[in-house]
Write an enzyme that holds these catalytic residues in place. Sequence first.
Site, mmCIF file in Angstrom:
data_model
loop_
_atom_site.group_PDB
_atom_site.id
_atom_site.type_symbol
_atom_site.label_atom_id
_atom_site.label_comp_id
_atom_site.label_asym_id
_atom_site.label_seq_id
_atom_site.Cartn_x
_atom_site.Cartn_y
_atom_site.Cartn_z
ATOM 1 N N ASP A 53 -1.487 1.291 21.875
ATOM 2 C CA ASP A 53 -2.492 1.449 20.814
ATOM 3 C C ASP A 53 -2.093 2.692 20.037
ATOM 4 O OD1 ASP A 53 -6.153 1.878 20.777
ATOM 5 O OD2 ASP A 53 -4.614 2.200 19.233
ATOM 6 N N TYR A 142 -7.011 0.013 1.627
ATOM 7 C CA TYR A 142 -5.589 -0.176 1.949
ATOM 8 C C TYR A 142 -4.728 0.669 1.022
ATOM 9 C CZ TYR A 142 -1.197 -2.819 2.628
ATOM 10 O OH TYR A 142 0.098 -3.207 2.894
HETATM 11 C C1 VAH Z 1 -1.032 -7.456 1.726
HETATM 12 N N1 VAH Z 1 1.084 -8.458 2.376
HETATM 13 O O1 VAH Z 1 -1.225 -8.465 1.054
HETATM 14 C C2 VAH Z 1 0.392 -7.176 2.221
HETATM 15 C C3 VAH Z 1 1.166 -6.357 1.212
HETATM 16 C C4 VAH Z 1 1.770 -6.077 -1.197
HETATM 17 C C5 VAH Z 1 0.977 -6.845 -0.211
HETATM 18 O O2 VAH Z 1 0.875 -4.997 1.300
HETATM 19 O O3 VAH Z 1 -1.907 -6.665 2.034
#
Ligand code: VAH
Length: 318
Positions: A53, A142
Site C-alpha cells: 500500500d 486528478y
Molecule cells: C485518465 N487515462 O483518463 C487517464 C489519463 C490523459 C488521461 O490520465 O484519467
Amino acid sequence: MKKIIITGALGQIGTELVVKCRQLYGTENVLATDINEPEADSEVAQGPFQVLDVTDKDKMFKTVEEFGADTIMHMAALLSAVAEKRPMFAWELNMGGLMNALEAAREYNLQFFTPSSIGAFGSSTPKVNTPQVTIQRPSTMYGVNKVAGELLCQYYFEKFGVDTRSVRFPGLISYVKEPGGGTTDYAVEIYFEAVRKGEYKSFIDKGTYMDMMFMDDAIDAIIKLMEADGGKLIHRNAYNLSGMSIEPEMVKNAIQEYYPDFKLSYDVDPDRQSIADTWPDNIDVSCARAEWGFDPQYDLDKMTKTMLEAIENKEGVK
Ligand code: VAH
C-alpha cells in the site's frame, strides 16, 4: 544491473511496464508491487511480487531496502474520473503515495519515475499545439494531483538532487489490461466492443479531440527517458507525450476498415465529458523529441490493426 521496484504493478501501465522491464533487466531485478495480489497465472506473478500500500511509508521503505532497489517507478494512482468521484481519497492516495515514493528515492538514492498526464492542463491552457511550458490550472482533483506532482518531482530534483523524471501521458490504448476510471477509456472500450458486439456506445461525444498513444509507445518512452543522459534533460518534470490526436468518429472510421458493419452511437457521460472538455485537443511533443529522442511508432491505423488482431486472439474469435 538495475534493481527496479514498480508500484501499481497491476494497473493499466504497470502491468506492461513490469513485463518490459523484466525482459530488459532480468526478472529477478524487477519487484512488482500493488495493493492487490496478482492472479497466479498472470505475467506479473511470474517474478518477484509483494503487496504494498503506497500510503504506508514504513512498508515502502522496508520493501525498497530489503530488495536493494536503485530505481522506483511509481505508477500507483487513481485516474481522473474515479478521482473526481472520491476527491479526498484521491488526494490521500495520489499525493500521499507520491510523497512516500519521493522520500524513499531521497532516502535510498533511487532514480525516480512517475507519470503525469494531459490532465495537468485545464480550460485556460491553449488547446491546440499545447506548449511544453504553459498555463496549468486544471479544474479536477486528478489534474491538481498531477500539477502538484510535477512540482514536487522538480523540487526533489533541485533541492535534494533526486534524479526524478516524468512525462505527461495522453490517453493510453492497450489490449493487455483494460483501464478503470479514466476519461479516455472510451478509446480502449471501443475496440473490445467492436470485436465482441460489432457496436459501441461512447460516453465521450463526437468531435471531442484528445491526445492518445498506443501502450507500446508509452512503455518504450519510459525506458528511453530513464536511460537518457540526465545532463540533457531540461524539462524532466514532465514531458508532453502523444502519439495522435483523435476523436470517436475517427476511431469508428479506422475500425470500419476491418469491421465495415461496426456501429458507433453516443450516450455521453456529462461527468467525463466535462473533464475531457478541459483537456487539450493536441499537445506539442518537440521537447521530448529533442531532449531524449521520443519517437512514437503507432498512428491510428497501425494501432487499430494491432488492437483488433490482439483482441480477436484474446477472445478466440476469427
Ligand atoms: C485518465 N487515462 O483518463 C487517464 C489519463 C490523459 C488521461 O490520465 O484519467
